[in-house]
Design a protein around this motif. Structure first.
Motif, short mmCIF file in Angstrom:
data_model
loop_
_atom_site.label_atom_id
_atom_site.label_comp_id
_atom_site.label_asym_id
_atom_site.label_seq_id
_atom_site.Cartn_x
_atom_site.Cartn_y
_atom_site.Cartn_z
N ALA A 102 0.84 -1.20 0.00
CA ALA A 102 0.00 0.00 0.00
C ALA A 102 0.87 1.24 0.00
O ALA A 102 1.91 1.29 0.67
CB ALA A 102 -0.93 0.02 1.21
N VAL A 103 0.44 2.24 -0.76
CA VAL A 103 1.04 3.57 -0.71
C VAL A 103 0.02 4.52 -0.12
O VAL A 103 -1.15 4.53 -0.54
CB VAL A 103 1.47 4.05 -2.11
N ILE A 104 0.44 5.29 0.85
CA ILE A 104 -0.42 6.31 1.44
C ILE A 104 0.14 7.67 1.04
O ILE A 104 1.32 7.95 1.26
CB ILE A 104 -0.46 6.19 2.98
N ILE A 105 -0.70 8.49 0.45
CA ILE A 105 -0.30 9.85 0.07
C ILE A 105 -0.84 10.80 1.12
O ILE A 105 -2.05 10.97 1.27
CB ILE A 105 -0.85 10.22 -1.32
N GLY A 106 0.07 11.39 1.88
CA GLY A 106 -0.33 12.32 2.93
C GLY A 106 0.17 11.89 4.30
O GLY A 106 -0.13 10.77 4.74
N GLY A 107 0.90 12.76 4.98
CA GLY A 107 1.48 12.44 6.27
C GLY A 107 0.85 13.18 7.42
O GLY A 107 1.54 13.62 8.34
N GLY A 108 -0.47 13.33 7.38
CA GLY A 108 -1.20 13.90 8.51
C GLY A 108 -1.74 12.79 9.40
O GLY A 108 -1.32 11.64 9.32
N TYR A 109 -2.69 13.14 10.28
CA TYR A 109 -3.26 12.16 11.20
C TYR A 109 -3.80 10.94 10.46
O TYR A 109 -3.52 9.79 10.82
CB TYR A 109 -4.40 12.77 12.01
N ILE A 110 -4.63 11.19 9.45
CA ILE A 110 -5.29 10.09 8.75
C ILE A 110 -4.26 9.17 8.11
O ILE A 110 -4.35 7.94 8.20
CB ILE A 110 -6.27 10.63 7.69
N GLY A 111 -3.28 9.74 7.44
CA GLY A 111 -2.26 8.94 6.79
C GLY A 111 -1.47 8.09 7.77
O GLY A 111 -1.23 6.90 7.53
N LEU A 112 -1.09 8.67 8.90
CA LEU A 112 -0.29 7.95 9.88
C LEU A 112 -1.10 6.87 10.58
O LEU A 112 -0.61 5.75 10.81
CB LEU A 112 0.30 8.92 10.90
N GLU A 113 -2.34 7.18 10.94
CA GLU A 113 -3.18 6.18 11.58
C GLU A 113 -3.47 5.02 10.64
O GLU A 113 -3.47 3.85 11.04
CB GLU A 113 -4.48 6.83 12.06
N THR A 114 -3.72 5.35 9.38
CA THR A 114 -3.99 4.30 8.39
C THR A 114 -2.75 3.45 8.17
O THR A 114 -2.84 2.22 8.02
CB THR A 114 -4.47 4.93 7.07
N ALA A 115 -1.59 4.07 8.13
CA ALA A 115 -0.34 3.31 7.98
C ALA A 115 -0.18 2.31 9.12
O ALA A 115 0.17 1.14 8.90
CB ALA A 115 0.86 4.27 7.96
N SER A 116 -0.46 2.74 10.33
CA SER A 116 -0.38 1.87 11.50
C SER A 116 -1.32 0.68 11.35
O SER A 116 -0.95 -0.47 11.62
CB SER A 116 -0.71 2.65 12.77
N SER A 117 -2.55 0.94 10.92
CA SER A 117 -3.55 -0.12 10.78
C SER A 117 -3.19 -1.09 9.67
O SER A 117 -3.31 -2.31 9.83
CB SER A 117 -4.93 0.50 10.53
N LEU A 118 -2.77 -0.58 8.53
CA LEU A 118 -2.43 -1.45 7.40
C LEU A 118 -1.23 -2.32 7.71
O LEU A 118 -1.17 -3.49 7.31
CB LEU A 118 -2.18 -0.62 6.15
N LEU A 119 -0.28 -1.76 8.43
CA LEU A 119 0.88 -2.56 8.84
C LEU A 119 0.43 -3.72 9.73
O LEU A 119 0.92 -4.84 9.61
CB LEU A 119 1.89 -1.68 9.57
N GLY A 120 -0.55 -3.42 10.60
CA GLY A 120 -1.09 -4.45 11.46
C GLY A 120 -1.84 -5.53 10.71
O GLY A 120 -2.00 -6.66 11.20
N LEU A 121 -2.32 -5.21 9.51
CA LEU A 121 -3.00 -6.19 8.66
C LEU A 121 -2.03 -6.97 7.79
O LEU A 121 -2.45 -7.80 6.99
CB LEU A 121 -4.04 -5.47 7.78
N GLY A 122 -0.74 -6.69 7.94
CA GLY A 122 0.27 -7.46 7.23
C GLY A 122 0.74 -6.87 5.91
O GLY A 122 1.50 -7.53 5.18
N LEU A 123 0.33 -5.65 5.58
CA LEU A 123 0.76 -5.03 4.34
C LEU A 123 2.10 -4.33 4.53
O LEU A 123 2.43 -3.88 5.63
CB LEU A 123 -0.27 -4.02 3.84
N SER A 124 2.86 -4.24 3.46
CA SER A 124 4.01 -3.35 3.46
C SER A 124 3.51 -1.97 3.05
O SER A 124 2.68 -1.85 2.15
CB SER A 124 5.08 -3.85 2.49
N VAL A 125 3.99 -0.94 3.74
CA VAL A 125 3.41 0.40 3.59
C VAL A 125 4.49 1.42 3.27
O VAL A 125 5.53 1.47 3.94
CB VAL A 125 2.66 0.83 4.87
N THR A 126 4.22 2.22 2.25
CA THR A 126 5.05 3.39 1.94
C THR A 126 4.20 4.63 2.09
O THR A 126 3.09 4.70 1.55
CB THR A 126 5.60 3.32 0.50
N LEU A 127 4.68 5.59 2.86
CA LEU A 127 3.94 6.83 3.08
C LEU A 127 4.70 7.98 2.44
O LEU A 127 5.91 8.15 2.68
CB LEU A 127 3.74 7.07 4.58
#
Length: 422
Positions: free
Chosen positions: A156-181
């Motif tokens: 997953a790629v997340i575009i945006g490093g605000g609250y939503i982006g960071l919280e989503t990154a945390s959740s997706l990592l917990g689901l086993g995805l590799s994440v680039t923000l």
């Protein structure tokens, strides 16, 4: 004040709208209360969407703001899945489309709690791309989970490093995805916190396994079957299976603007949340309001602000005269870390950073950033530090001066006696 024959319509059934409706009834409003929202789901809590709701096994089980029976018991007419297309201030009417049928509703008082929607930047390859998602509604969360659960999605790629982006990154990592923000600014949370906090959360996410790229702007997305290629302005390219956009919001002020209400960074309202039309109020994310603590109007995107303004408007509609005196506060959960923020740091000229020992039975770091202007405390950001948050809140509420020497000395205990100056 007699309200038996009056109708109050509230447009928007999230935290602001729902709390306005129930407070209005609890304050003695005897007339009709009609609550309208375009979301088809019963009104639900928004903050858990990027956290617990995204990682839950069943996204259908959303945390409701109120049980369905509560609306009936309070005699609140709830119209869901409906679109308000026209506001006529002269006739005090709204055009509402529900289940394909257009009807006109009459109001005596109108509360606009229309909120905001995700801003999707005009980057080639984003629009119409089925691998691109926002994070704002329950349907967004369900769509993201369906994509993850039904396809071979690993990246997953997340575009945006605000609250939503960071919280989503945390959740997706917990689901086993590799994440680039990817964040276009030079640091994370650039609009809301100081560099020291930006550095802390960047390091946190990197340590957890997120690839964090700052100072880069996405210029295009190329799709080939289920593979997405994200291209940045420095030539960096990232292959991914899905993209989540969290770069900000666009205020839903079109209805108010169409009706000729004053618009200024949202719907412009006074200290009573009353718009340029005496019969129309605005609350929540869409309202740019006059706050007793600040010299300039502010528009706050938080549940606390939505609930506070809802209660203010409801009480004012029932005959009281009150203004907003609440100190703004916000929070964000990322991994096992809780960020609590109180006040607004706008215009600060000094920051005092305080690091403390990890809590008992945990290795989690505790720190807080205290923002001052001319010696007065404006705001506090506290990470895993509820004491700092509580003390900061009390100081801002009362205007108490802070002993900054004690604050800066990590060997000094932090409490009312040591921190507050007479």
């Amino acid at each position: 004040m007699t309200t038996d024959n009056l109708t109050c319509i509230i447009v928007g059934a999230s935290h602001a709208g729902v709390n306005a409706a129930f407070t209005l009834r609890n304050q003695g409003w005897q007339g009709k209360i009609i609550l309208i929202d375009k979301d088809q789901h019963l009104p639900y809590h928004k903050p858990p969407l990027s956290k617990k709701a995204l990682t839950a096994e069943n996204q259908e089980i959303a945390a409701l703001l109120k049980p369905e029976a509560s609306y009936q018991q309070a005699n609140i007419e709830l119209i869901l899945g409906a679109e308000v297309s026209n506001l006529n201030r002269e006739s005090c009417t709204l055009d509402v489309t529900e289940n394909g049928s257009l009807k006109t509703l009459q109001y005596d008082k109108l509360v606009l709690a229309t909120g905001a929607r995700p801003f999707i930047p005009p980057i080639p390859g984003l629009a119409g791309n089925r691998a691109v998602f926002a994070m704002r509604t329950l349907d967004d969360v369900k769509a993201i989970r369906a994509c993850i659960d039904n396809k071979d999605v690993k990246r997953a790629v997340i575009i945006g490093g605000g609250y939503i982006g960071l919280e989503t990154a945390s959740s997706l990592l917990g689901l086993g995805l590799s994440v680039t923000l990817i964040e276009r600014e030079e640091r994370l949370l650039a609009r809301v916190t100081a560099p020291v906090m930006s550095d802390f959360f960047k390091t946190l996410h990197q340590q957890k396994g997120v690839e964090v790229l700052t100072g880069l702007e996405v210029v295009s997305v190329n799709s080939e079957q289920d593979n997405q290629l994200v291209l940045c302005d420095d030539g960096t390219s990232i292959e991914t299976d899905m993209i989540i956009v969290g770069v900000g919001i666009k205020v839903n002020a079109e209805l108010a603007e169409q009706a000729g209400l004053k618009i200024d960074n949202g719907i412009s309202v006074d200290e009573y949340n009353q718009s340029s039309d005496n019969n129309i109020y605005a609350i929540g994310d869409c309202a740019n309001f006059k706050h007793s603590m600040f010299t300039q109007k502010v528009r706050l995107e938080s549940v606390q602000n939505a609930v506070d303004q809802a209660k203010i408007v409801a009480k004012n509609l029932c005959g009281e005269t009150i203004v907003n005196t609440a100190v703004p506060w916000f929070w964000s959960d990322q991994y096992d870390y809780k960020l609590q923020m109180v006040g607004l740091a706008t215009g600060f000229d000094e920051i005092v950073l305080r690091r403390e020992s990890a809590k008992q039975n945990t290795s989690l770091e505790c720190l807080s950033a205290w923002y001052f202007k001319d010696g007065a405390l404006l705001s506090v950001d506290a990470v895993n530090n509820s004491k700092a948050y509580a003390l900061g809140t009390k100081a801002i509420q009362t205007g108490t001066k802070i002993n900054r020497a004690v604050l800066a000395d990590e060997n000094e205990p932090l409490n009312h006696k040591t921190l507050f100056l007479a």
